[in-house]
Design a protein around this motif. Structure first.
Motif, short mmCIF file in Angstrom:
data_model
loop_
_atom_site.label_atom_id
_atom_site.label_comp_id
_atom_site.label_asym_id
_atom_site.label_seq_id
_atom_site.Cartn_x
_atom_site.Cartn_y
_atom_site.Cartn_z
N VAL A 115 55.40 40.35 31.23
CA VAL A 115 55.20 39.20 31.28
C VAL A 115 54.45 39.47 32.04
N GLY A 116 52.91 38.00 31.65
CA GLY A 116 51.84 38.93 31.37
C GLY A 116 50.75 38.02 32.99
N TYR A 117 48.99 38.05 33.07
CA TYR A 117 48.69 38.24 33.72
C TYR A 117 47.50 38.42 33.38
N GLY A 118 46.24 37.04 33.80
CA GLY A 118 45.06 37.19 33.43
C GLY A 118 43.59 37.86 34.36
N GLN A 119 43.50 39.21 34.40
CA GLN A 119 42.52 39.30 35.94
C GLN A 119 41.73 38.31 36.18
N CYS A 120 41.80 37.96 36.89
CA CYS A 120 40.87 37.03 38.22
C CYS A 120 39.45 37.75 38.70
N GLY A 121 39.63 39.03 39.44
CA GLY A 121 38.41 39.66 39.93
C GLY A 121 39.09 40.61 41.30
N ASN A 122 39.66 39.62 41.66
CA ASN A 122 39.61 40.53 43.12
C ASN A 122 40.47 41.36 42.89
N LEU A 123 40.38 42.86 43.00
CA LEU A 123 41.18 43.71 42.98
C LEU A 123 42.56 43.72 43.24
N LEU A 124 43.43 43.43 44.85
CA LEU A 124 43.47 43.40 45.92
C LEU A 124 44.18 42.79 45.18
N GLN A 125 44.26 41.09 44.69
CA GLN A 125 45.27 40.06 44.11
C GLN A 125 45.56 40.62 43.18
#
Ligand SMILES: CC[C@H]1O[C@@H](n2cnc3c(N)ncnc32)[C@H](O)[C@@H]1O
Length: 483
Positions: free
Chosen positions: A250-260
């Motif tokens: 399962v995948g996810y694209g980086q949004c930019g806030n490291l913790l999130q």
């Protein structure tokens, strides 16, 4: 709607298959019994599913680029360069746009033009036109596992050909390769067609061949709230498991806030496992893939390496099983093989320096994981409700009602009312939930986070923040602060 979330019988599958193989002449070369024997000879170190399982058990994050050119020999040269000069742990073949639209006749023209002009006239590898023989030449030339990466609403023939060729993973899904990639292909059609692609994997699994499936996590890659992309990934994992898929990334694209971003990966992995168990899919092995920044890239290569390194850091600290690598040519277009290899070396350097390190659990991280899982559950549970327990039907109905709503999607089947914006730490929040059925508590949480930003920036919370966030990246920033 006669769509059902039910495993296709072998007879149903074979019935559809007899038509699918006629969509281009190369379809006639796919012989499942012969392919099973061929795949049985694939060594473990060249099987995506097995290499991912080993990486997860060893706590290692693997690096995989995107790459694809028109002609077989050039494609082999490219992939070998990425393997040897880049150090790629897994290799792709990024499939060209014509193939993605089933426009194989135009692929043929592109191949001939590429031969005539001595350079790739397609933006990827036309696997259907090259057929099993051509795809096997690619697979046999490289030394690491090979995956098809594309954006194909109807990937049935493509999937037949790449799997028969030893390519042990296929990216995509009935939602994730429709909503961000097509304008007017119905969800019922793409979910049905991807049930076929998953059932093909189920057919191989029943014969002892382990293949990997990877829903496309990032979707539009533009301010997609983590719970929205996680909801899609979990649903596609469940639909695949119903068809007999046993190995899912399962995948996810980086949004930019490291913790999130780290919370999103942790939430995604655990919630996928939870839903698979809840619906009785035992023995499905779940891994994760983190896509480095999918938004606009800086043209300056040094800055681009900064973005690539940040994505690698997030993937490593999250404990993602795999990271999809960007290149310093991202702002320009298709990268040269040298630039592509540089992106991989940058990534692996960061992964190696962070080997064994993880973002420690904290109150903030635990809270963000809780929020993402709660928002994701709101969407999935409502989808199941409107589908009267049938996930496939519920998904079609859910998108029609806007229960899941992907921002900036081209598809007319996407509701298009939900609007995201970054909060004061750059985490992506729901500015306007539209019809996404978040609880009041979750709506209030998102509102409060955005108000923190409004207070800091001395401006009203509103759509201008969304606009500013979209343009921020081009200015080398994450949050679109007012000028
Ligand atoms: C999902 C979009 C991503 O795929 C990348 N991409 C698309 N086609 C190719 C290609 N043929 N070679 C390398 N990278 C590619 C593109 O640069 C972007 O990062």
């Amino acid at each position: 709607m006669n769509l059902r979330n039910r495993k296709l019988t072998e007879e149903e599958f074979m019935g559809i298959r007899s038509d699918v193989l006629t969509h281009w002449p190369t379809g006639k070369d796919v012989d499942l019994d012969e392919a099973v024997e061929y795949l049985k000879k694939v060594p473990d170190e060249k099987n995506v599913a097995k290499k991912l399982r080993k990486a997860k058990e060893e706590g290692v994050t693997l690096a995989q680029p995107r790459a694809g050119v028109a002609l077989i020999e050039d494609h082999i040269e490219l992939l070998l360069h990425l393997e040897k000069e880049g150090g790629a742990d897994l290799l792709p073949s990024t499939i060209d746009s014509y193939t993605r639209q089933n426009r194989y006749a135009e692929c043929q023209v592109g191949i001939e033009e590429s031969i005539r002009l001595g350079r790739s006239m397609l933006n990827g590898f036309p696997a259907v036109n090259h057929g099993v023989a051509g795809c096997r030449r690619v697979f046999e030339a490289i030394h690491v596992p090979l995956q098809a990466r594309h954006g194909t609403p109807d990937a049935r023939l493509l999937s037949e050909i790449i799997h028969a060729s030893g390519w042990t993973s296929n990216e995509g899904g009935g939602i994730s390769y429709n909503i961000p990639y097509a304008k007017s292909v119905s969800m019922e059609k793409t979910i049905t067609d991807w049930q076929y692609c998953d059932r093909l994997v189920g057919y191989y699994e029943e014969r002892g061949i382990e293949l990997n499936r990877e829903p496309f996590g990032p979707l539009t890659g533009t301010l997609v709230p983590p719970s929205t992309s996680n909801a899609v990934a979990v649903i596609e994992a469940l639909l695949a498991a119903e068809q007999g898929v046993k190995n899912i990334t399962v995948g996810y694209g980086q949004c930019g806030n490291l913790l999130q971003d780290i919370a999103a990966i942790r939430a995604l992995e655990s919630q996928t496992d939870e839903y698979l168990k809840r619906f009785g899919y035992e023995g499905v092995y779940v891994t994760t893939v983190f896509h480095q920044w999918m938004g606009g890239f800086p043209e300056d290569e040094a800055k681009a390496f900064g973005v690539i390194s940040l994505g690698s850091t997030a993937a490593a600290l999250a404990g993602a099983t795999k990271v999809i690598v960007k290149t310093p040519h991202e702002a320009l277009g298709i990268p040269t093989k040298e630039a592509n290899a540089q992106g991989i070396r940058d990534t692996k350097m960061t992964l190696n320096m962070l080997k064994g390190q993880r973002m420690p659990m904290s109150t903030e991280l635990a809270d963000e994981i809780t929020i993402i899982k709660a928002e994701t559950a709101c969407m999935i549970e409502k989808v199941l409700e409107v589908g009267k327990g049938d996930l496939a039907r519920g998904t079609v109905e859910g998108f029609r009602l806007g229960l899941i709503d992907v921002p900036f999607a081209p598809s007319k089947y996407n509701y298009g009312k939900m609007m995201p914006a970054r909060d004061n730490t750059g985490a992506v929040r729901y500015l306007n939930a539209g019809n996404v059925p978040l609880t009041k508590e979750l709506l209030d949480f998102n509102k409060a986070k955005l108000e923190e930003r409004g207070n800091y920036e001395h401006r009203k919370v509103g759509f201008q923040m969304t606009v500013d966030d979209i343009f921020a990246v081009g200015k080398g920033m994450l949050i679109g602060r007012p000028e």
